[in-house]
Design a protein around this motif. Structure first.
Motif, mmCIF file in Angstrom:
data_model
loop_
_atom_site.group_PDB
_atom_site.id
_atom_site.type_symbol
_atom_site.label_atom_id
_atom_site.label_comp_id
_atom_site.label_asym_id
_atom_site.label_seq_id
_atom_site.Cartn_x
_atom_site.Cartn_y
_atom_site.Cartn_z
ATOM 1 N N ALA A 166 0.830 -1.208 0.000
ATOM 2 C CA ALA A 166 0.000 0.000 0.000
ATOM 3 C C ALA A 166 0.860 1.252 0.000
ATOM 4 C CB ALA A 166 -0.935 -0.004 1.206
ATOM 5 N N PRO A 167 1.780 1.371 -0.967
ATOM 6 C CA PRO A 167 2.652 2.558 -0.969
ATOM 7 C C PRO A 167 1.926 3.841 -1.320
ATOM 8 C CG PRO A 167 3.067 1.206 -2.910
ATOM 9 C CD PRO A 167 2.158 0.417 -2.018
ATOM 10 N N ILE A 168 0.752 3.775 -1.930
ATOM 11 C CA ILE A 168 0.005 4.998 -2.228
ATOM 12 C C ILE A 168 -1.203 5.123 -1.298
ATOM 13 C CG2 ILE A 168 0.797 5.168 -4.618
ATOM 14 C CD1 ILE A 168 -1.855 3.961 -5.536
ATOM 15 N N GLY A 169 -1.020 4.617 -0.081
ATOM 16 C CA GLY A 169 -2.083 4.734 0.914
ATOM 17 C C GLY A 169 -2.229 6.139 1.448
ATOM 18 N N ALA A 170 -1.270 7.002 1.139
ATOM 19 C CA ALA A 170 -1.334 8.408 1.539
ATOM 20 C C ALA A 170 -1.279 9.262 0.280
ATOM 21 C CB ALA A 170 -0.176 8.726 2.480
ATOM 22 N N LEU A 195 7.151 0.591 -14.187
ATOM 23 C CA LEU A 195 6.604 1.762 -13.509
ATOM 24 C C LEU A 195 7.348 1.879 -12.191
ATOM 25 C CD1 LEU A 195 3.094 3.175 -13.295
ATOM 26 C CD2 LEU A 195 4.295 2.753 -11.155
ATOM 27 N N VAL A 196 7.799 3.081 -11.866
ATOM 28 C CA VAL A 196 8.616 3.301 -10.670
ATOM 29 C C VAL A 196 7.826 4.110 -9.652
ATOM 30 C CG1 VAL A 196 10.764 4.269 -9.777
ATOM 31 C CG2 VAL A 196 10.719 3.246 -12.063
ATOM 32 N N LEU A 197 7.749 3.600 -8.425
ATOM 33 C CA LEU A 197 7.106 4.302 -7.312
ATOM 34 C C LEU A 197 8.180 4.755 -6.338
ATOM 35 C CD1 LEU A 197 3.990 2.093 -6.471
ATOM 36 C CD2 LEU A 197 3.950 4.494 -7.133
ATOM 37 N N VAL A 198 8.311 6.057 -6.161
ATOM 38 C CA VAL A 198 9.275 6.615 -5.207
ATOM 39 C C VAL A 198 8.499 7.057 -3.975
ATOM 40 C CG1 VAL A 198 11.050 8.347 -4.808
ATOM 41 C CG2 VAL A 198 10.739 7.396 -7.110
ATOM 42 N N GLY A 199 8.839 6.498 -2.831
ATOM 43 C CA GLY A 199 8.072 6.749 -1.623
ATOM 44 C C GLY A 199 8.261 8.135 -1.048
ATOM 45 N N SER A 243 7.826 9.036 4.846
ATOM 46 C CA SER A 243 7.133 8.153 5.795
ATOM 47 C C SER A 243 6.923 6.741 5.255
ATOM 48 C CB SER A 243 5.760 8.752 6.139
ATOM 49 O OG SER A 243 4.971 8.893 4.957
ATOM 50 N N THR A 244 7.149 6.523 3.985
ATOM 51 C CA THR A 244 6.931 5.194 3.396
ATOM 52 C C THR A 244 7.903 4.205 4.018
ATOM 53 O OG1 THR A 244 6.267 6.198 1.302
ATOM 54 C CG2 THR A 244 6.859 3.873 1.256
ATOM 55 N N ARG A 245 7.382 3.050 4.382
ATOM 56 C CA ARG A 245 8.225 2.081 5.064
ATOM 57 C C ARG A 245 8.034 0.682 4.498
ATOM 58 N NH1 ARG A 245 5.400 3.088 10.831
ATOM 59 N NH2 ARG A 245 5.751 5.192 10.061
ATOM 60 N N SER A 292 2.541 3.279 3.001
ATOM 61 C CA SER A 292 2.698 4.673 3.419
ATOM 62 C C SER A 292 1.600 4.990 4.423
ATOM 63 C CB SER A 292 2.578 5.615 2.225
ATOM 64 O OG SER A 292 3.612 5.387 1.279
ATOM 65 N N PRO A 293 1.955 5.414 5.631
ATOM 66 C CA PRO A 293 0.960 5.693 6.663
ATOM 67 C C PRO A 293 -0.035 6.773 6.211
ATOM 68 C CG PRO A 293 3.148 5.609 7.613
ATOM 69 C CD PRO A 293 3.321 5.589 6.132
#
Length: 504
Positions: A385-389, A482-486, A489-491, A499-500
């Motif tokens: 859930a890296p795009i949870g925020a 596709l690249v996701l850069v956190g 806060s991403t953990r 991401s909280p």
């Protein structure tokens, strides 16, 4: 050492052997041929009239053809051992200085077993391949129907292809030949019907042989189809109408103006990022209702062919031309769907459609966008859930915007400490952008910022890698990623990347 010859003996009629093939067979010390267990070799039957009285014959009997096998490696393993052992048998004669002719029905390099011997022996021994008349040309002569004319395209297909793929390819060509029938015939017939090609398809059995016969495919009893049969679909069967995929959009600017009729609704649909199971029921229903599908070729190819469907495929840099083409079809009263991978509204065809639709001539065409699963959603879900925020989506392609604008936006997103999804991170012609993007982000993000790289997510080749911005290797990124850069806060936890929702 002896010489190794791969000799095509033609489709069945001994008189269709070439003069060279006949000469080499007559001079050979050893003549080899493949055969099914308990059956006469068709290649031997064709060429036997040219054998020397003292010729050494080597029969290579398949351990399995279409049945099952107890070999621990299965069908492939059994055949791999067979071809290895067969090559060893022929090598013994070649090492002894004997010239070996391996007979091949039709042409040696066209769907034949000779090729497996060629792979194993041609690097070790002097080898010559002698072309033969392939069966499909004999079949075309039998039905006396031209396969293709002028700039028409001929496609040769194995009947063993998956049925949807076979139907798609049949719809996308002028003339076609379908080989390897037998048990595949029912699926081949359904594919012909789905492609709108059944009416003119011709079935030919044992072309050029004494038992030769032919008739329309629609009249063939599936239970009676032997291996030595094929289907011919003449290019003339299109009758001048293009019921196949458009070859491109290079001529669209020169088309005649469309006479306005009662315009229909134009659908713009997202197919999702890969597997069919990710298509929404709404999209599936829409695709089943239209008569035309328009889009970038790889996306059009994901739409199953069916009767009455015409596909219009084109390259990746003619979006507005493609949009105008779809709008023209809708303006003429046709039911049209424009397809995009992922979601059509996320770097897809939806914006191009609305851009083209600003032309007043399309005022009567209603455009409806049907959402799909986006690539950013698919990659994020695969990682956790890296795009949870809060997050942002940015394309690194500088084809439609200057690169300085891309860098400016990257810096703003980094300063804002958002999760950033990078679309189009690299391509064959754009290899430097992802490296430069990493450098820009590192100006404001820590080197240990979590990064997720998703490649071919949802497909058999799916790969999801978790790394950091400092360790990210730009050379490992290609057009399928596709690249996701956190965010800071991403953990990464045992359950996945997330991401909280809260910000302290």
């Amino acid at each position: 050492m002896g010489h190794f010859y791969g000799v095509g003996v033609g489709p069945g009629d001994p008189e269709l052997m070439t003069l060279k093939a006949a000469r080499l067979v007559a001079a050979a010390d050893v003549v080899a041929y493949h055969a099914a267990a308990g059956k006469e070799s068709n290649a031997r039957r064709i060429a036997a009239g040219h054998f020397r009285p003292d010729v050494v014959e080597v029969e290579l009997v398949y351990p399995v053809t279409t049945g099952t096998t107890e070999h621990p490696g299965g069908y492939r393993g059994a055949l791999a051992d067979f071809y290895r052992d067969s090559a060893d048998r022929l090598a013994e004669h070649l090492d002894a200085g004997r010239d070996v002719v391996l007979l091949s029905e039709g042409d040696p390099l066209f769907y034949g077993s000779y090729m497996y011997m060629h792979d194993r022996l041609s690097q070790r021994y002097a080898t010559e391949v002698v072309a033969g008349v392939p069966a499909f040309l004999a079949a075309a002569a039998t039905v006396a129907s031209p396969l293709v004319r002028q700039t028409d395209v001929l496609t040769v297909l194995p009947g063993t292809l998956p049925e949807p793929e076979l139907a798609r390819r049949l719809a996308d060509t002028d003339g076609a030949v379908i080989m390897k029938l037998g048990r595949t015939f029912p699926a081949v017939r359904r594919a012909l019907a789905a492609a709108g090609r059944l009416e003119h398809a011709l079935y030919v059995e044992r072309a050029s042989m004494p038992e030769e016969q032919w008739r329309p495919v629609a009249e063939v009893d599936p239970a009676s189809v032997p291996y030595f049969s094929l289907v011919v679909v003449p290019g003339d069967s299109l009758n001048g109408t293009r019921s196949r995929t458009s070859p491109g959009l290079d001529r669209l600017d020169h088309r005649e103006p469309v006479e306005p009729v009662e315009a229909t609704e134009l659908l713009v649909v997202g197919l999702g990022p890969g597997p069919d199971r990710w298509q929404t029921p709404e999209v599936r229903e829409a695709l089943a209702s239209v008569s035309h599908v328009v889009g970038y070729a790889p996306y059009v190819n994901r739409v199953a062919q069916r009767p009455g469907l015409t596909r219009h495929a084109s390259g990746n840099s003619v979006e507005v031309d493609r949009a105008r083409h779809a709008l023209d079809l809708a303006l003429a009263g046709e039911r049209v769907a424009v397809v995009s991978g992922g979601d059509a509204g996320v770097f897809g065809m939806a914006a191009a459609i609305f851009e083209a639709a600003e032309d007043p001539r399309y005022a009567s065409v209603r455009v409806r966008v049907l959402p799909g699963v986006s690539a950013v959603q698919a990659v994020a879900a695969a990682a956790g859930a890296p795009i949870g925020a809060d997050f942002a989506v940015l394309s690194l392609s500088d084809r439609l915007k200057p690169w300085p604008v891309v860098e400016e936006r990257l810096r703003a997103l980094a300063v804002a400490d958002l999760v950033v999804a990078l679309y189009n991170p690299a391509s064959r012609s754009r290899t430097e952008q992802i490296g430069r993007a990493r450098e820009v982000l590192l100006e404001h993000k820590a080197a240990d910022t979590v990064v997720v790289v998703g490649r071919d997510v949802g497909r058999a080749e799916e790969e999801v890698r978790v790394t950091t911005l400092g360790e990210l290797d730009p050379a490992s990124i290609d057009m399928k990623c596709l690249v996701l850069v956190g965010a800071s806060s991403t953990r990464v936890s045992p359950a996945g990347v997330w991401s909280p929702r809260f910000v302290r």
